[in-house]
Design a protein around this motif. Structure first.
Motif, PDB file in Angstrom:
ATOM      1  N   ALA A 111      26.631  35.673  37.653  1.00 55.13           N
ATOM      2  CA  ALA A 111      28.071  35.424  37.798  1.00 55.13           C
ATOM      3  C   ALA A 111      28.339  33.923  37.857  1.00 55.13           C
ATOM      4  O   ALA A 111      27.521  33.156  38.391  1.00 55.13           O
ATOM      5  N   ASP A 112      29.491  33.526  37.314  1.00 60.20           N
ATOM      6  CA  ASP A 112      29.870  32.121  37.366  1.00 60.20           C
ATOM      7  C   ASP A 112      30.050  31.725  38.836  1.00 60.20           C
ATOM      8  O   ASP A 112      30.664  32.464  39.607  1.00 60.20           O
ATOM      9  N   SER A 113      29.535  30.549  39.198  1.00 63.46           N
ATOM     10  CA  SER A 113      29.560  30.158  40.619  1.00 63.46           C
ATOM     11  C   SER A 113      30.985  30.070  41.172  1.00 63.46           C
ATOM     12  O   SER A 113      31.195  30.262  42.367  1.00 63.46           O
ATOM     13  N   SER A 114      31.967  29.834  40.281  1.00 63.76           N
ATOM     14  CA  SER A 114      33.354  29.735  40.756  1.00 63.76           C
ATOM     15  C   SER A 114      33.862  31.067  41.308  1.00 63.76           C
ATOM     16  O   SER A 114      34.843  31.129  42.038  1.00 63.76           O
ATOM     17  N   ARG A 115      33.179  32.170  40.944  1.00 65.19           N
ATOM     18  CA  ARG A 115      33.637  33.497  41.382  1.00 65.19           C
ATOM     19  C   ARG A 115      33.028  33.915  42.726  1.00 65.19           C
ATOM     20  O   ARG A 115      33.441  34.904  43.321  1.00 65.19           O
ATOM     21  N   ILE A 116      32.017  33.177  43.174  1.00 62.66           N
ATOM     22  CA  ILE A 116      31.334  33.568  44.414  1.00 62.66           C
ATOM     23  C   ILE A 116      32.092  33.001  45.617  1.00 62.66           C
ATOM     24  O   ILE A 116      32.085  31.792  45.855  1.00 62.66           O
ATOM     25  N   THR A 117      32.736  33.896  46.372  1.00 67.23           N
ATOM     26  CA  THR A 117      33.499  33.422  47.532  1.00 67.23           C
ATOM     27  C   THR A 117      32.770  33.710  48.846  1.00 67.23           C
ATOM     28  O   THR A 117      33.141  33.196  49.882  1.00 67.23           O
ATOM     29  N   CYS A 118      31.731  34.580  48.777  1.00 68.07           N
ATOM     30  CA  CYS A 118      31.005  34.941  50.003  1.00 68.07           C
ATOM     31  C   CYS A 118      29.605  34.338  49.958  1.00 68.07           C
ATOM     32  O   CYS A 118      28.818  34.664  49.066  1.00 68.07           O
ATOM     33  N   MET A 128      27.575  34.371  52.722  1.00 69.80           N
ATOM     34  CA  MET A 128      26.694  35.101  53.651  1.00 69.80           C
ATOM     35  C   MET A 128      25.993  36.147  52.777  1.00 69.80           C
ATOM     36  O   MET A 128      24.972  35.857  52.201  1.00 69.80           O
ATOM     37  N   SER A 129      26.581  37.336  52.622  1.00 70.85           N
ATOM     38  CA  SER A 129      25.985  38.359  51.776  1.00 70.85           C
ATOM     39  C   SER A 129      27.044  39.421  51.470  1.00 70.85           C
ATOM     40  O   SER A 129      27.816  39.791  52.355  1.00 70.85           O
ATOM     41  N   TYR A 130      27.078  39.882  50.231  1.00 73.62           N
ATOM     42  CA  TYR A 130      28.088  40.861  49.820  1.00 73.62           C
ATOM     43  C   TYR A 130      27.663  42.290  50.183  1.00 73.62           C
ATOM     44  O   TYR A 130      26.538  42.694  49.873  1.00 73.62           O
ATOM     45  N   ASN A 131      28.567  43.072  50.764  1.00 76.74           N
ATOM     46  CA  ASN A 131      28.359  44.524  50.873  1.00 76.74           C
ATOM     47  C   ASN A 131      28.294  45.100  49.467  1.00 76.74           C
ATOM     48  O   ASN A 131      29.163  44.781  48.633  1.00 76.74           O
ATOM     49  N   VAL A 132      27.285  45.915  49.190  1.00 75.57           N
ATOM     50  CA  VAL A 132      27.266  46.695  47.942  1.00 75.57           C
ATOM     51  C   VAL A 132      26.801  48.116  48.271  1.00 75.57           C
ATOM     52  O   VAL A 132      25.958  48.297  49.144  1.00 75.57           O
ATOM     53  N   THR A 133      27.356  49.089  47.588  1.00 76.31           N
ATOM     54  CA  THR A 133      26.909  50.463  47.823  1.00 76.31           C
ATOM     55  C   THR A 133      27.012  51.294  46.560  1.00 76.31           C
ATOM     56  O   THR A 133      27.728  50.922  45.616  1.00 76.31           O
ATOM     57  N   GLY A 134      26.251  52.370  46.531  1.00 76.90           N
ATOM     58  CA  GLY A 134      26.311  53.278  45.398  1.00 76.90           C
ATOM     59  C   GLY A 134      27.015  54.564  45.787  1.00 76.90           C
ATOM     60  O   GLY A 134      27.901  55.057  45.087  1.00 76.90           O
ATOM     61  N   ARG A 168      33.226  43.961  44.245  1.00 80.48           N
ATOM     62  CA  ARG A 168      33.916  44.520  43.073  1.00 80.48           C
ATOM     63  C   ARG A 168      34.935  43.521  42.530  1.00 80.48           C
ATOM     64  O   ARG A 168      35.094  43.363  41.331  1.00 80.48           O
ATOM     65  N   MET A 169      35.605  42.836  43.444  1.00 79.33           N
ATOM     66  CA  MET A 169      36.640  41.896  43.025  1.00 79.33           C
ATOM     67  C   MET A 169      36.031  40.598  42.483  1.00 79.33           C
ATOM     68  O   MET A 169      36.421  40.107  41.437  1.00 79.33           O
ATOM     69  N   ASP A 170      35.045  40.038  43.212  1.00 82.22           N
ATOM     70  CA  ASP A 170      34.529  38.714  42.853  1.00 82.22           C
ATOM     71  C   ASP A 170      33.676  38.713  41.584  1.00 82.22           C
ATOM     72  O   ASP A 170      33.781  37.815  40.761  1.00 82.22           O
ATOM     73  N   TRP A 171      32.754  39.675  41.455  1.00 81.73           N
ATOM     74  CA  TRP A 171      31.850  39.609  40.283  1.00 81.73           C
ATOM     75  C   TRP A 171      31.726  40.974  39.590  1.00 81.73           C
ATOM     76  O   TRP A 171      30.737  41.260  38.933  1.00 81.73           O
ATOM     77  N   ASP A 172      32.828  41.778  39.718  1.00 75.52           N
ATOM     78  CA  ASP A 172      32.972  43.032  38.966  1.00 75.52           C
ATOM     79  C   ASP A 172      31.882  44.064  39.266  1.00 75.52           C
ATOM     80  O   ASP A 172      31.470  44.834  38.382  1.00 75.52           O
ATOM     81  N   TRP A 173      31.399  44.069  40.487  1.00 76.93           N
ATOM     82  CA  TRP A 173      30.371  45.053  40.864  1.00 76.93           C
ATOM     83  C   TRP A 173      30.888  46.488  40.692  1.00 76.93           C
ATOM     84  O   TRP A 173      31.999  46.809  41.114  1.00 76.93           O
ATOM     85  N   LYS A 174      30.095  47.327  40.063  1.00 78.93           N
ATOM     86  CA  LYS A 174      30.438  48.735  39.911  1.00 78.93           C
ATOM     87  C   LYS A 174      29.148  49.529  39.724  1.00 78.93           C
ATOM     88  O   LYS A 174      28.437  49.326  38.738  1.00 78.93           O
ATOM     89  N   PRO A 175      28.814  50.417  40.652  1.00 81.99           N
ATOM     90  CA  PRO A 175      27.576  51.202  40.484  1.00 81.99           C
ATOM     91  C   PRO A 175      27.754  52.275  39.413  1.00 81.99           C
ATOM     92  O   PRO A 175      28.877  52.716  39.148  1.00 81.99           O
ATOM     93  N   ARG A 176      26.615  52.687  38.835  1.00 84.42           N
ATOM     94  CA  ARG A 176      26.689  53.705  37.774  1.00 84.42           C
ATOM     95  C   ARG A 176      26.325  55.101  38.275  1.00 84.42           C
ATOM     96  O   ARG A 176      26.735  56.090  37.715  1.00 84.42           O
ATOM     97  N   TYR A 177      25.489  55.149  39.314  1.00 84.00           N
ATOM     98  CA  TYR A 177      24.933  56.449  39.728  1.00 84.00           C
ATOM     99  C   TYR A 177      25.594  57.018  40.970  1.00 84.00           C
ATOM    100  O   TYR A 177      25.877  56.277  41.924  1.00 84.00           O
ATOM    101  N   ASP A 178      25.803  58.357  40.956  1.00 83.41           N
ATOM    102  CA  ASP A 178      26.214  59.075  42.162  1.00 83.41           C
ATOM    103  C   ASP A 178      25.071  60.032  42.543  1.00 83.41           C
ATOM    104  O   ASP A 178      24.017  60.036  41.898  1.00 83.41           O
ATOM    105  N   LEU A 179      25.298  60.845  43.582  1.00 81.58           N
ATOM    106  CA  LEU A 179      24.215  61.715  44.065  1.00 81.58           C
ATOM    107  C   LEU A 179      23.711  62.660  42.972  1.00 81.58           C
ATOM    108  O   LEU A 179      22.500  62.843  42.812  1.00 81.58           O
ATOM    109  N   ALA A 180      24.644  63.240  42.188  1.00 81.87           N
ATOM    110  CA  ALA A 180      24.242  64.208  41.164  1.00 81.87           C
ATOM    111  C   ALA A 180      23.404  63.536  40.069  1.00 81.87           C
ATOM    112  O   ALA A 180      22.316  64.031  39.714  1.00 81.87           O
ATOM    113  N   SER A 181      23.866  62.389  39.552  1.00 77.21           N
ATOM    114  CA  SER A 181      23.127  61.758  38.440  1.00 77.21           C
ATOM    115  C   SER A 181      21.812  61.144  38.928  1.00 77.21           C
ATOM    116  O   SER A 181      20.803  61.150  38.219  1.00 77.21           O
ATOM    117  N   LEU A 182      21.791  60.644  40.143  1.00 74.62           N
ATOM    118  CA  LEU A 182      20.543  60.093  40.717  1.00 74.62           C
ATOM    119  C   LEU A 182      19.495  61.202  40.857  1.00 74.62           C
ATOM    120  O   LEU A 182      18.347  61.057  40.452  1.00 74.62           O
TER     121      LEU A 182
END
Ligand code: AKB
Length: 325
Positions: free
Chosen positions: A234-241, A243-249, A294-308
């Motif tokens: 991601a472009d550094s201008s988009r990183i606002t956090c 510390m560490s970003y929450n991410v989840t699937g 999701r907002m800063d660097w367009d995070w979006k997981p692909r897998y849910d419980l069924a597909s995993l």
């Protein structure tokens, strides 16, 4: 191509659950010879060892890391080597030493050698019971109850400090439990969500070490790798956090996971006998709010419980049939 376009990457903890698969993906993307895999205790798999350079490095030994950085002209580090939550409760002193001194060495080396970027994974373990357990926000209070969590909070603060004080480009995500089919995790509280698949396929039964209703945030390995690489690219201008970003699937209970597996293995029997890891799981979030990522660097997981579950069962069944499980 300028020097900046040619990444020379060191991956510490490359023989671990995330490292083994992340290294292969980075090699595919940036060229095998540009990715140096480093392990310490675990022997690398044949596949990992043959696919590119490999070094034995202990991140707590600064000289051995520095030697490798110079030798390969490294400009980027993915620092994954760590002791996880359950082992960390059995050996808190080792967890502090490996997790804190290892990270400190990496950040200091990155500062002194003016490296381009560092990736370091944090964890849902930064949260404790004081944080809301549902849809835990990015900025929730951080009062962990495990030594692993303590090292992750201190690590996040240290990364933020190196960014503010020295301008070092350190990027981080708070991973939930990671489910994968290549390398078994070791010493984590969320390990049951991986072990259950292996045992379901091999023995059609599993004794789970957390209660049936225990709900935790989880992620499938392809999404785990996607998060690390997308954040680093991601472009550094988009990183606002910093510390560490929450991410989840996804989030599911141990019982819901067993039910999903049963769709493929009808006779599968899962029993529940909770041990000391239950208390750790109960102190962690049940689901995460990852809207900042999701907002800063367009995070979006692909897998849910069924597909995993479908993918895990297919991959592990194939390995089992070939005698490789
Ligand atoms: C663990 O269980 O310790 C890890 C984590 C959630 O960071 N998988």
């Amino acid at each position: 191509m300028s020097r900046k376009d040619v990444r020379k990457i060191l991956v510490t903890g490359a023989t671990g659950q995330i490292g083994s698969e992340l290294t292969m993906e980075l090699r595919k993307r940036y060229g095998s010879h540009n990715i140096v895999a480093a392990g310490h205790r675990r022997k690398p798999s044949e596949k990992l060892f043959r696919s590119g350079p490999f070094e034995y490095i202990d991140a707590t030994d600064r000289e051995s890391v520095e030697k490798t950085i110079r030798h390969y002209d490294i400009d980027t580090i993915y620092h994954l080597a760590a002791v996880l939550s359950a082992t960390g409760e059995e050996k808190p002193q080792t967890a502090w030493n490996v997790n804190m001194n290892g990270l400190y060495n990496i950040l200091e080396i990155a500062r002194e050698h003016e490296l381009m970027k560092v990736f370091w994974p944090s964890s849902i373990a930064v949260f404790g019971p004081e944080a809301p357990r549902n849809n835990t926000p990015q900025d929730a209070v951080l009062i962990p109850r495990t030594m692993y969590g303590v090292t992750k909070v201190a690590g996040e603060l240290l990364c933020n400090y190196y960014f503010l004080r020295f301008g070092l480009d350190v990027r981080s995500v708070r991973y939930p439990g990671i489910i994968s089919s290549e390398t078994l995790p070791g010493g984590g509280t969320t390990d049951y969500a991986v072990e259950i698949f292996y045992e379901a396929i091999k023995k059609k039964r599993y004794t789970c070490f957390v209660r049936e209703e225990t709900m935790l945030p989880m992620m499938y390995m392809p999404d785990c790798i996607k998060a690390a690489i997308e954040l680093m690219e991601a472009d550094s201008s988009r990183i606002t956090c910093h510390m560490s970003y929450n991410v989840t699937g996804m989030s599911f209970s141990a019982g819901e996971l067993a039910t999903e597996i049963r769709k493929y293995i009808p006779g599968f029997k899962c029993e529940y006998e909770s041990d000391f890891r239950q208390k750790i799981a109960d102190s962690w979030p049940m689901s995460l709010d990852d809207s900042a990522a999701r907002m800063d660097w367009d995070w979006k997981p692909r897998y849910d419980l069924a597909s995993l579950t479908k993918d895990m069962i297919e991959k592990l069944t194939k390995r089992f049939t070939e005698g490789n499980l």
